[in-house]
Design a protein around this motif. Structure first.
Motif, PDB file in Angstrom:
ATOM      1  N   PHE A 130       0.312  -1.426  -0.266  1.00 42.64           N
ATOM      2  CA  PHE A 130       0.001  -0.566   0.215  1.00 42.64           C
ATOM      3  C   PHE A 130       0.732   1.414  -0.064  1.00 42.64           C
ATOM      4  CE2 PHE A 130      -3.521  -2.006   2.459  1.00 42.64           C
ATOM      5  CZ  PHE A 130      -3.933  -2.870   1.688  1.00 42.64           C
ATOM      6  N   ALA A 131       0.914   2.364  -0.682  1.00 42.33           N
ATOM      7  CA  ALA A 131       0.964   3.550  -0.468  1.00 42.33           C
ATOM      8  C   ALA A 131       0.196   4.564   0.468  1.00 42.33           C
ATOM      9  CB  ALA A 131       1.477   4.128  -2.209  1.00 42.33           C
ATOM     10  N   TYR A 132       1.339   5.408  -0.005  1.00 42.61           N
ATOM     11  CA  TYR A 132       0.406   6.682   1.949  1.00 42.61           C
ATOM     12  C   TYR A 132       1.114   7.834   1.251  1.00 42.61           C
ATOM     13  CZ  TYR A 132      -1.194   2.388   3.819  1.00 42.61           C
ATOM     14  OH  TYR A 132      -2.011   1.784   4.249  1.00 42.61           O
ATOM     15  N   ALA A 133       0.263   8.667   1.588  1.00 41.61           N
ATOM     16  CA  ALA A 133       1.007  10.079   1.880  1.00 41.61           C
ATOM     17  C   ALA A 133       0.562  10.755   3.081  1.00 41.61           C
ATOM     18  CB  ALA A 133       0.469  11.390   0.283  1.00 41.61           C
ATOM     19  N   VAL A 134       1.082  11.635   3.578  1.00 46.85           N
ATOM     20  CA  VAL A 134       1.362  11.954   4.984  1.00 46.85           C
ATOM     21  C   VAL A 134       0.477  13.991   4.853  1.00 46.85           C
ATOM     22  CG1 VAL A 134       2.383  12.469   7.481  1.00 46.85           C
ATOM     23  CG2 VAL A 134       2.876  10.880   5.474  1.00 46.85           C
ATOM     24  N   GLU A 135      -0.710  14.079   5.103  1.00 48.73           N
ATOM     25  CA  GLU A 135      -1.472  15.275   5.048  1.00 48.73           C
ATOM     26  C   GLU A 135      -0.724  15.667   6.353  1.00 48.73           C
ATOM     27  OE1 GLU A 135      -2.445  16.590   3.191  1.00 48.73           O
ATOM     28  OE2 GLU A 135      -3.585  15.264   1.449  1.00 48.73           O
ATOM     29  N   PRO A 136       0.350  17.002   6.534  1.00 50.25           N
ATOM     30  CA  PRO A 136       0.705  17.361   7.166  1.00 50.25           C
ATOM     31  C   PRO A 136      -0.446  18.244   8.163  1.00 50.25           C
ATOM     32  CG  PRO A 136       1.523  18.828   5.409  1.00 50.25           C
ATOM     33  CD  PRO A 136       0.922  17.169   5.309  1.00 50.25           C
ATOM     34  N   GLY A 137      -0.202  18.284   9.319  1.00 48.19           N
ATOM     35  CA  GLY A 137      -0.518  18.948  10.647  1.00 48.19           C
ATOM     36  C   GLY A 137      -0.270  20.365  11.364  1.00 48.19           C
ATOM     37  N   LYS A 138       0.678  19.556  12.405  1.00 47.83           N
ATOM     38  CA  LYS A 138       2.041  20.491  12.568  1.00 47.83           C
ATOM     39  C   LYS A 138       2.544  20.075  12.438  1.00 47.83           C
ATOM     40  CE  LYS A 138       3.056  21.923  17.794  1.00 47.83           C
ATOM     41  NZ  LYS A 138       2.874  21.629  18.919  1.00 47.83           N
ATOM     42  N   VAL A 139       3.555  21.414  12.060  1.00 53.45           N
ATOM     43  CA  VAL A 139       5.488  21.127  11.667  1.00 53.45           C
ATOM     44  C   VAL A 139       5.655  22.007  12.559  1.00 53.45           C
ATOM     45  CG1 VAL A 139       6.576  21.075  10.144  1.00 53.45           C
ATOM     46  CG2 VAL A 139       4.637  20.884   9.477  1.00 53.45           C
ATOM     47  N   VAL A 140       6.885  20.891  13.495  1.00 56.46           N
ATOM     48  CA  VAL A 140       8.260  21.498  14.449  1.00 56.46           C
ATOM     49  C   VAL A 140       9.425  20.814  14.168  1.00 56.46           C
ATOM     50  CG1 VAL A 140       8.894  21.510  16.578  1.00 56.46           C
ATOM     51  CG2 VAL A 140       6.406  20.778  16.450  1.00 56.46           C
ATOM     52  N   SER A 141      10.143  22.265  13.815  1.00 61.09           N
ATOM     53  CA  SER A 141      11.749  21.689  13.399  1.00 61.09           C
ATOM     54  C   SER A 141      12.258  22.724  14.411  1.00 61.09           C
ATOM     55  CB  SER A 141      11.188  22.765  12.367  1.00 61.09           C
ATOM     56  OG  SER A 141      11.466  24.312  12.482  1.00 61.09           O
ATOM     57  N   TRP A 142      13.584  21.812  14.090  1.00 59.30           N
ATOM     58  CA  TRP A 142      14.785  22.420  15.038  1.00 59.30           C
ATOM     59  C   TRP A 142      15.906  22.540  14.192  1.00 59.30           C
ATOM     60  CZ3 TRP A 142      12.085  18.307  15.826  1.00 59.30           C
ATOM     61  CH2 TRP A 142      12.850  16.795  15.832  1.00 59.30           C
ATOM     62  N   ASP A 143      16.685  23.473  14.298  1.00 56.44           N
ATOM     63  CA  ASP A 143      18.619  23.002  14.477  1.00 56.44           C
ATOM     64  C   ASP A 143      19.289  23.792  15.148  1.00 56.44           C
ATOM     65  OD1 ASP A 143      21.459  23.912  12.387  1.00 56.44           O
ATOM     66  OD2 ASP A 143      19.633  24.639  10.960  1.00 56.44           O
ATOM     67  N   HIS A 144      20.588  23.072  15.649  1.00 60.54           N
ATOM     68  CA  HIS A 144      21.274  23.826  17.154  1.00 60.54           C
ATOM     69  C   HIS A 144      22.030  24.511  16.912  1.00 60.54           C
ATOM     70  CE1 HIS A 144      19.383  20.305  19.947  1.00 60.54           C
ATOM     71  NE2 HIS A 144      18.011  20.428  19.613  1.00 60.54           N
ATOM     72  N   ARG A 145      22.395  24.819  15.263  1.00 57.98           N
ATOM     73  CA  ARG A 145      23.325  25.361  14.672  1.00 57.98           C
ATOM     74  C   ARG A 145      23.125  26.889  14.973  1.00 57.98           C
ATOM     75  NH1 ARG A 145      23.702  23.137   8.559  1.00 57.98           N
ATOM     76  NH2 ARG A 145      22.025  23.561   9.175  1.00 57.98           N
ATOM     77  N   ARG A 146      22.025  27.227  15.043  1.00 57.21           N
ATOM     78  CA  ARG A 146      21.665  28.212  14.975  1.00 57.21           C
ATOM     79  C   ARG A 146      22.149  29.488  17.125  1.00 57.21           C
ATOM     80  NH1 ARG A 146      17.945  29.851  11.455  1.00 57.21           N
ATOM     81  NH2 ARG A 146      17.430  28.872  10.520  1.00 57.21           N
ATOM     82  N   LEU A 147      22.121  27.508  18.178  1.00 51.01           N
ATOM     83  CA  LEU A 147      22.622  28.379  18.858  1.00 51.01           C
ATOM     84  C   LEU A 147      23.191  28.681  19.134  1.00 51.01           C
ATOM     85  CD1 LEU A 147      20.698  25.075  20.979  1.00 51.01           C
ATOM     86  CD2 LEU A 147      20.064  26.949  21.063  1.00 51.01           C
ATOM     87  N   THR A 148      24.562  29.036  18.415  1.00 52.07           N
ATOM     88  CA  THR A 148      26.293  29.663  17.863  1.00 52.07           C
ATOM     89  C   THR A 148      26.430  30.499  17.839  1.00 52.07           C
ATOM     90  OG1 THR A 148      26.756  28.206  15.917  1.00 52.07           O
ATOM     91  CG2 THR A 148      27.334  27.120  18.069  1.00 52.07           C
TER      92      THR A 148
END
Length: 148
Positions: A130-148
């Motif tokens: 079976f094949a699926y597509a994900v319908e996004p609801g909430k998206v959370v992101s992070w990039d720790h490189r931004r801490l420097t």
């Protein structure tokens, strides 16, 4: 600005991470309510949605038939200061044609291999998937490189 807001990635960086990675951690919900977590190869469709395929008799397919909610985690980095990730909460929608998703996944997992060489494998294994597509609801992101 709080630290959470400082490390959030803009949409273009989220897209770049999704386009550049090949694997994700996919969580579905077992009948007893516990998470079922697996690593999956994935593709992206023309709308930028995550797509994946799985055997029809797999636990994740059985879970999705009962409850379409999923979480998808894509991450990169080895050291704390390098960690980047995208967590997508959404619903998996079953697609009619597993071949398209199968080809997208195969292309990403075997870069440089011609479609005419991939197609027989995808056709063979696609009969049981079976094949699926994900319908996004909430998206959370992070990039720790931004801490420097």
């Amino acid at each position: 600005m709080n630290q959470r807001a400082r490390i959030a990635m803009p949409d273009d960086e989220v897209t770049a991470l999704l386009e550049g990675a090949r694997k994700l951690q996919l969580a579905t919900i077992n009948p007893d309510g516990t998470p079922h977590l697996v690593t999956m190869f994935y593709g992206l469709d023309g709308k930028g949605r995550i797509t994946f395929w799985t055997y029809a008799k797999s636990q994740k397919a059985r879970n999705l038939a009962r409850d379409r909610r999923v979480s998808c985690l894509i991450e990169a980095g080895e050291e704390y200061a390098e960690l980047r990730g995208v967590l997508i909460y959404g619903e998996a929608v079953r697609l009619d044609d597993p071949m398209e998703v199968g080809m997208a996944v195969a292309r990403r997992t075997t870069p440089g291999v011609a479609d005419d060489l991939l197609r027989p494998y995808v056709e063979q294994t696609g009969r049981k998937r079976f094949a699926y597509a994900v319908e996004p609801g909430k998206v959370v992101s992070w990039d720790h490189r931004r801490l420097t």
